[in-house]
Scaffold this active site. Structure first.
Site, PDB file in Angstrom:
ATOM      1  N   GLY A  68      -1.130  14.569  18.711  1.00  0.00           N
ATOM      2  CA  GLY A  68      -0.450  13.296  18.969  1.00  0.00           C
ATOM      3  C   GLY A  68      -0.858  12.646  20.272  1.00  0.00           C
ATOM      4  O   GLY A  68      -0.179  11.750  20.769  1.00  0.00           O
ATOM      5  N   THR A  70      -3.099  10.517  20.866  1.00  0.00           N
ATOM      6  CA  THR A  70      -3.378   9.077  20.756  1.00  0.00           C
ATOM      7  C   THR A  70      -2.122   8.255  21.074  1.00  0.00           C
ATOM      8  O   THR A  70      -2.203   7.174  21.658  1.00  0.00           O
ATOM      9  CB  THR A  70      -3.916   8.749  19.341  1.00  0.00           C
ATOM     10  OG1 THR A  70      -5.121   9.500  19.157  1.00  0.00           O
ATOM     11  CG2 THR A  70      -4.222   7.271  19.178  1.00  0.00           C
ATOM     12  N   TRP A  71      -1.007   8.781  20.699  1.00  0.00           N
ATOM     13  CA  TRP A  71       0.271   8.114  21.008  1.00  0.00           C
ATOM     14  C   TRP A  71       0.430   8.001  22.527  1.00  0.00           C
ATOM     15  O   TRP A  71       0.780   6.953  23.069  1.00  0.00           O
ATOM     16  CB  TRP A  71       1.389   8.962  20.410  1.00  0.00           C
ATOM     17  CG  TRP A  71       2.682   8.273  20.191  1.00  0.00           C
ATOM     18  CD1 TRP A  71       3.023   6.987  20.513  1.00  0.00           C
ATOM     19  CD2 TRP A  71       3.836   8.858  19.571  1.00  0.00           C
ATOM     20  NE1 TRP A  71       4.322   6.740  20.147  1.00  0.00           N
ATOM     21  CE2 TRP A  71       4.843   7.867  19.563  1.00  0.00           C
ATOM     22  CE3 TRP A  71       4.127  10.108  19.041  1.00  0.00           C
ATOM     23  CZ2 TRP A  71       6.104   8.106  19.032  1.00  0.00           C
ATOM     24  CZ3 TRP A  71       5.380  10.342  18.510  1.00  0.00           C
ATOM     25  CH2 TRP A  71       6.356   9.356  18.502  1.00  0.00           C
ATOM     26  N   HIS A 141      -9.512  17.749  26.293  1.00  0.00           N
ATOM     27  CA  HIS A 141      -9.061  18.815  25.390  1.00  0.00           C
ATOM     28  C   HIS A 141      -9.356  20.180  26.009  1.00  0.00           C
ATOM     29  O   HIS A 141      -9.174  21.208  25.370  1.00  0.00           O
ATOM     30  CB  HIS A 141      -9.780  18.727  24.044  1.00  0.00           C
ATOM     31  CG  HIS A 141      -9.315  17.594  23.165  1.00  0.00           C
ATOM     32  ND1 HIS A 141      -7.988  17.307  22.949  1.00  0.00           N
ATOM     33  CD2 HIS A 141     -10.011  16.682  22.415  1.00  0.00           C
ATOM     34  CE1 HIS A 141      -7.881  16.268  22.129  1.00  0.00           C
ATOM     35  NE2 HIS A 141      -9.089  15.874  21.793  1.00  0.00           N
ATOM     36  N   ARG A 163       2.334  20.445  19.322  1.00  0.00           N
ATOM     37  CA  ARG A 163       2.941  20.113  18.032  1.00  0.00           C
ATOM     38  C   ARG A 163       2.989  21.357  17.167  1.00  0.00           C
ATOM     39  O   ARG A 163       2.217  22.312  17.411  1.00  0.00           O
ATOM     40  CB  ARG A 163       2.013  19.055  17.416  1.00  0.00           C
ATOM     41  CG  ARG A 163       2.436  18.426  16.150  1.00  0.00           C
ATOM     42  CD  ARG A 163       1.361  17.456  15.705  1.00  0.00           C
ATOM     43  NE  ARG A 163       1.837  16.660  14.590  1.00  0.00           N
ATOM     44  CZ  ARG A 163       1.090  15.811  13.902  1.00  0.00           C
ATOM     45  NH1 ARG A 163      -0.180  15.629  14.218  1.00  0.00           N
ATOM     46  NH2 ARG A 163       1.604  15.136  12.892  1.00  0.00           N
ATOM     47  N   SER A 171      -3.541  17.973  10.112  1.00  0.00           N
ATOM     48  CA  SER A 171      -4.090  16.765  10.715  1.00  0.00           C
ATOM     49  C   SER A 171      -5.581  16.948  11.033  1.00  0.00           C
ATOM     50  O   SER A 171      -6.409  16.067  10.755  1.00  0.00           O
ATOM     51  CB  SER A 171      -3.305  16.439  11.991  1.00  0.00           C
ATOM     52  OG  SER A 171      -3.763  15.248  12.572  1.00  0.00           O
ATOM     53  N   TYR A 224       5.360  16.816  20.230  1.00  0.00           N
ATOM     54  CA  TYR A 224       5.269  15.671  19.317  1.00  0.00           C
ATOM     55  C   TYR A 224       6.602  15.443  18.600  1.00  0.00           C
ATOM     56  O   TYR A 224       7.067  14.311  18.470  1.00  0.00           O
ATOM     57  CB  TYR A 224       4.157  15.944  18.299  1.00  0.00           C
ATOM     58  CG  TYR A 224       3.889  14.839  17.315  1.00  0.00           C
ATOM     59  CD1 TYR A 224       3.085  13.752  17.652  1.00  0.00           C
ATOM     60  CD2 TYR A 224       4.409  14.894  16.023  1.00  0.00           C
ATOM     61  CE1 TYR A 224       2.818  12.750  16.737  1.00  0.00           C
ATOM     62  CE2 TYR A 224       4.151  13.905  15.099  1.00  0.00           C
ATOM     63  CZ  TYR A 224       3.350  12.828  15.460  1.00  0.00           C
ATOM     64  OH  TYR A 224       3.097  11.840  14.544  1.00  0.00           O
ATOM     65  N   ARG A 287      -3.112   8.591  10.697  1.00  0.00           N
ATOM     66  CA  ARG A 287      -3.082   9.006   9.285  1.00  0.00           C
ATOM     67  C   ARG A 287      -1.681   8.789   8.723  1.00  0.00           C
ATOM     68  O   ARG A 287      -1.405   7.758   8.131  1.00  0.00           O
ATOM     69  CB  ARG A 287      -3.549  10.468   9.168  1.00  0.00           C
ATOM     70  CG  ARG A 287      -3.878  10.913   7.752  1.00  0.00           C
ATOM     71  CD  ARG A 287      -4.317  12.362   7.727  1.00  0.00           C
ATOM     72  NE  ARG A 287      -3.296  13.256   8.264  1.00  0.00           N
ATOM     73  CZ  ARG A 287      -2.352  13.859   7.547  1.00  0.00           C
ATOM     74  NH1 ARG A 287      -2.325  13.667   6.255  1.00  0.00           N
ATOM     75  NH2 ARG A 287      -1.452  14.664   8.113  1.00  0.00           N
ATOM     76  N   GLY A 289       1.316  10.216  10.653  1.00  0.00           N
ATOM     77  CA  GLY A 289       2.213  10.191  11.818  1.00  0.00           C
ATOM     78  C   GLY A 289       3.600  10.768  11.538  1.00  0.00           C
ATOM     79  O   GLY A 289       4.591  10.222  12.003  1.00  0.00           O
TER      80      GLY A 289
HETATM   81  P1  PAP Z   1      -7.118  13.528  18.755  1.00  0.00           P
HETATM   82  O1  PAP Z   1      -6.989  14.955  19.186  1.00  0.00           O
HETATM   83  O2  PAP Z   1      -8.305  13.308  17.853  1.00  0.00           O
HETATM   84  O3  PAP Z   1      -7.061  12.557  19.885  1.00  0.00           O
HETATM   85  P2  PAP Z   1      -4.359  13.067  18.240  1.00  0.00           P
HETATM   86  O4  PAP Z   1      -4.097  11.667  18.575  1.00  0.00           O
HETATM   87  O5  PAP Z   1      -3.976  14.092  19.266  1.00  0.00           O
HETATM   88  O6  PAP Z   1      -5.869  13.239  17.807  1.00  0.00           O
HETATM   89  O7  PAP Z   1      -3.560  13.445  16.923  1.00  0.00           O
HETATM   90  C1  PAP Z   1      -3.604  12.610  15.813  1.00  0.00           C
HETATM   91  C2  PAP Z   1      -2.244  12.670  15.169  1.00  0.00           C
HETATM   92  O8  PAP Z   1      -1.328  11.856  15.902  1.00  0.00           O
HETATM   93  C3  PAP Z   1      -2.283  12.113  13.751  1.00  0.00           C
HETATM   94  O9  PAP Z   1      -1.343  12.889  13.009  1.00  0.00           O
HETATM   95  P3  PAP Z   1      -1.376  13.005  11.414  1.00  0.00           P
HETATM   96  O10 PAP Z   1      -2.762  13.377  11.021  1.00  0.00           O
HETATM   97  O11 PAP Z   1      -0.397  14.073  11.095  1.00  0.00           O
HETATM   98  O12 PAP Z   1      -0.961  11.682  10.892  1.00  0.00           O
HETATM   99  C4  PAP Z   1      -1.839  10.689  13.990  1.00  0.00           C
HETATM  100  O13 PAP Z   1      -1.338  10.045  12.841  1.00  0.00           O
HETATM  101  C5  PAP Z   1      -0.768  10.881  15.031  1.00  0.00           C
HETATM  102  N1  PAP Z   1      -0.523   9.647  15.786  1.00  0.00           N
HETATM  103  C6  PAP Z   1      -1.437   8.813  16.351  1.00  0.00           C
HETATM  104  N2  PAP Z   1      -0.834   7.781  16.945  1.00  0.00           N
HETATM  105  C7  PAP Z   1       0.499   7.941  16.745  1.00  0.00           C
HETATM  106  C8  PAP Z   1       1.658   7.173  17.108  1.00  0.00           C
HETATM  107  N3  PAP Z   1       1.559   6.034  17.772  1.00  0.00           N
HETATM  108  N4  PAP Z   1       2.867   7.650  16.742  1.00  0.00           N
HETATM  109  C9  PAP Z   1       2.989   8.804  16.050  1.00  0.00           C
HETATM  110  N5  PAP Z   1       1.933   9.570  15.664  1.00  0.00           N
HETATM  111  C10 PAP Z   1       0.704   9.138  16.010  1.00  0.00           C
END
Ligand code: PAP
Length: 321
Positions: A68, A70-71, A141, A163, A171, A224, A287, A289
């Protein structure tokens, strides 16, 4: 194994004797100092570790993959650039004083917090970040044990997010499958064995968790699931940790909305763009979230197996995932 790199030269020589595995389809992984790296990332990790010099004002977002981050790559810049935070100065030069800080129409959150290893030191092993204005917002990372010493020794802040490993695995599998093809059960076995980018997951988490207990003013450890269940409370906590407490209720609500999954996922840039550094589509960072999407992918046996690993690894640490 004494030395696996030469830090004096600009290109790091990877020791040919490092343990290797081909996994997740065709990815070549190398194990260095207890963690697995996709081959193209390892030299960059070594370069970042040797060359990066942290400043006290830096904010470092650290995470294992797909937790998570990116959040937070969206939330942290919003907090730092908030005009109304108690200690904030609206800092960014490029911010229109009349407008709220909202770079997301033109930028994926990856742009706002560049990655030390997969971006900056991968492009240039001798990257010089001295010209970058403070506060520098950067992400990594890298496991805690591998971090450049200056990150550990300076007063810079580290924000760590983790998470439920079952959701992390699902994910990661979806994310990597946008570029490579690997059957779920094969990927699951690799993940459980700790062979995945920056794995083993549990060791990564424990490194930051233990340090966050020792130095809570240095490392904020976030989950998360808690960010999902109480985004405003967690954003306030984060803002205070960063020394930029948010005082206005409206602003916190607006920030949470601005950085929300639903909003970011549907912005044109994130529907159509591609990450220039890693080649993944921007939409693959958004994806579903959700908490608990693993239920749609893992069998009861898989759940039990991974839960058992988590329980064993985290036993006695005080951490539950
Ligand atoms: P990264 O390690 O490639 O940077 P990262 O952002 O840590 O990836 O994780 C991606 C997950 O965060 C995705 O989860 P999912 O595959 O279970 O859907 C993504 O959807 C989720 N994510 C990204 N942005 C948000 C947001 N704004 N709110 C909630 N979840 C988010």
């Amino acid at each position: 194994m004494e030395s696996s790199s030469s830090s004096s030269s600009s290109t790091f020589q990877i020791d040919a004797r490092l343990p290797k595995e081909i996994s997740w389809g065709t990815i070549e992984f190398l194990q260095w100092e207890g963690f697995w790296y996709a081959k193209p990332h390892l030299a960059a990790v070594m370069a970042a570790r040797s060359h990066f010099k942290a400043r006290d004002e830096d904010v470092i977002l650290a995470s294992s993959m797909k937790t998570g981050s990116t959040w937070l790559k969206a939330i942290i810049p919003c907090i730092i650039n908030s005009k109304t935070s108690a200690a904030g100065d609206g800092n960014g030069d490029n911010i229109d004083e009349e407008e709220d800080y909202d770079p997301f129409v033109e930028h994926h959150p990856n742009d706002l917090m560049p990655a030390l290893e997969t971006q900056i030191f991968r492009q240039d092993p001798n990257a010089d970040l001295s010209g970058m204005p403070s506060p520098r917002l950067l992400r990594t990372h890298m496991p805690y044990s591998i971090l450049p010493e200056s990150i550990k020794d300076s007063a810079c802040k580290i924000v760590y997010i983790t998470r439920d490993p079952k959701d992390v695995f699902v994910s990661l599998w979806h994310f990597l499958n946008t570029r490579i093809s690997c059957p779920l059960h094969e990927a699951f076995e690799s993940f459980c064995n700790g062979v995945h980018p920056f794995g083993p997951f549990h060791d990564h988490v424990l490194g930051y968790w233990k340090e966050s207990l020792k130095r809570p003013e240095k490392i904020l450890f976030l989950k998360y699931e808690e960010l999902k269940s109480d985004p405003t409370g967690q954003v306030r906590k984060l803002a205070s940790f960063l020394g930029r407490p948010l005082v206005q209720v409206d602003e916190v609500d607006k920030l949470v909305w601005k950085c929300s999954f639903e909003r970011l996922k549907n912005l044109e840039i994130n529907r159509t763009g591609v990450d220039p550094h890693l080649g993944f589509t921007y939409k693959s960072y958004f994806r579903v979230g959700l908490v608990g999407d693993w239920k749609n992918h893992l069998s009861a046996e898989m759940r039990k197996h991974l839960d058992k690993i988590t329980q064993t690894k985290l036993e006695g640490s005080g951490l539950e995932l």
